[in-house]
Scaffold this active site. Structure first.
Site, PDB file in Angstrom:
ATOM      1  N   SER A 144       0.853  -1.195   0.000  1.00  0.00           N
ATOM      2  CA  SER A 144       0.000   0.000   0.000  1.00  0.00           C
ATOM      3  C   SER A 144       0.882   1.235   0.000  1.00  0.00           C
ATOM      4  O   SER A 144       2.016   1.201   0.509  1.00  0.00           O
ATOM      5  CB  SER A 144      -0.885   0.016   1.250  1.00  0.00           C
ATOM      6  OG  SER A 144      -1.529   1.270   1.429  1.00  0.00           O
ATOM      7  N   TYR A 157      -1.527  -0.217  10.141  1.00  0.00           N
ATOM      8  CA  TYR A 157      -1.692  -0.810   8.808  1.00  0.00           C
ATOM      9  C   TYR A 157      -0.519  -0.432   7.917  1.00  0.00           C
ATOM     10  O   TYR A 157       0.065  -1.276   7.234  1.00  0.00           O
ATOM     11  CB  TYR A 157      -3.005  -0.325   8.197  1.00  0.00           C
ATOM     12  CG  TYR A 157      -3.233  -0.745   6.766  1.00  0.00           C
ATOM     13  CD1 TYR A 157      -3.628  -2.040   6.455  1.00  0.00           C
ATOM     14  CD2 TYR A 157      -3.088   0.180   5.724  1.00  0.00           C
ATOM     15  CE1 TYR A 157      -3.855  -2.407   5.136  1.00  0.00           C
ATOM     16  CE2 TYR A 157      -3.313  -0.190   4.415  1.00  0.00           C
ATOM     17  CZ  TYR A 157      -3.698  -1.478   4.117  1.00  0.00           C
ATOM     18  OH  TYR A 157      -3.921  -1.839   2.816  1.00  0.00           O
ATOM     19  N   LYS A 161       2.305  -2.791   6.064  1.00  0.00           N
ATOM     20  CA  LYS A 161       2.547  -2.798   4.622  1.00  0.00           C
ATOM     21  C   LYS A 161       3.994  -2.423   4.299  1.00  0.00           C
ATOM     22  O   LYS A 161       4.555  -2.884   3.300  1.00  0.00           O
ATOM     23  CB  LYS A 161       1.565  -1.868   3.923  1.00  0.00           C
ATOM     24  CG  LYS A 161       0.133  -2.382   3.943  1.00  0.00           C
ATOM     25  CD  LYS A 161       0.000  -3.750   3.285  1.00  0.00           C
ATOM     26  CE  LYS A 161      -1.444  -4.197   3.157  1.00  0.00           C
ATOM     27  NZ  LYS A 161      -1.571  -5.479   2.439  1.00  0.00           N
TER      28      LYS A 161
END
Length: 252
Positions: A144, A157, A161
């Site tokens: 991401s 998150y 990633k």
């Protein structure tokens, strides 16, 4: 008949009942591959297999991406059904937290890393041992843009990633030349997973992108297919940013 670039090839795509994972599977099947789809719920997976043309083109194994028994079952089922695993696409990802990292529930953070990072390593290990060690192949991990720089509100998150990107680089070093390993780093793509990032304000969010639209799952599927193909035969250890130009503006 005109041959397709993935004729005879087989892929496992995780998190593939909808969204980016399903778009990847659709592109691979369109290019001649057969695929095994994984996700948690059998109903949507069965519907996805039907949309791909049925068991001649696709099969599914339902389970949690970070569950070792599920991983083993998916690999064994794919080998039994198709006899090989040329490609792995680690697409499954979760983001159960929002807010400051300093306040995050550590159990939720641990789960995020287990699903997003550790399971990517585990899936790679298992397809490697089942087929790729002796026969070669290609792996693409879905990262991401949040893994490229700090992303307020989704820091855990993003950190996971970032870990996916580093795992990609390490595996590329370890597994070359027989196996290539790359990643893609999307910005906001119009999927159920990302709904909270644009719902009710899509035009406002899209206006911050130089291309003035959010991503579609197919935008990611086409790049993943490229990275798996011989067109990318001299590409490994790379993370391809697919963001409509967002990172050019300093955004994530």
């Amino acid at each position: 008949m005109t041959s397709k670039r993935f004729d005879g090839k087989v892929a496992i795509v995780t998190g593939a009942s909808r969204g980016i994972g399903l778009a990847v599977a659709e592109r691979l099947v369109a290019d001649g591959a057969r695929v095994c789809l994984t996700a948690r719920k059998p109903g949507p997976l069965a519907e996805a297999v039907e949309s791909l043309g049925g068991p001649d083109n696709a099969i599914f194994v339902a389970g949690a991406a970070d569950d070792a028994e599920h991983q083993d079952e998916a690999v064994a089922t794919t080998m039994d059904a198709f006899g090989r695993i040329d490609f792995l696409v680690n697409n499954t990802g979760i983001n159960p937290t929002y807010g400051r990292m300093i306040d995050v529930d550590l159990g939720a953070a641990e789960k995020t890393f287990r699903v997003n990072v550790i399971s990517s390593i585990a899936w790679a290990q298992k397809v490697y041992r089942a087929w790729m060690e002796a026969n070669g192949g290609a792996i693409v991990n879905v990262a991401s843009v949040a893994g490229l720089k700090p992303a307020p509100g989704i820091g855990v998150y993003g950190a996971s990633k970032s870990g996916v990107i580093h795992v990609t680089q390490e595996l590329a070093l370890e597994l070359g030349p027989e196996i290539r390993v790359n990643a893609v780093a999307p910005a906001v793509v119009k999927t159920k997973f990302a709904t909270a990032l644009f719902e009710g304000r899509e035009d406002e969010v899209a206006a911050t992108y130089p291309l003035k639209r959010l991503g579609a799952p197919e935008d990611i599927g086409s790049v993943v297919a490229f990275l798996l193909s011989e067109d990318a035969a001299w590409v490994t250890g790379q993370t391809i940013t697919i963001d409509g130009g967002l990172t050019l503006t300093g955004g994530v």
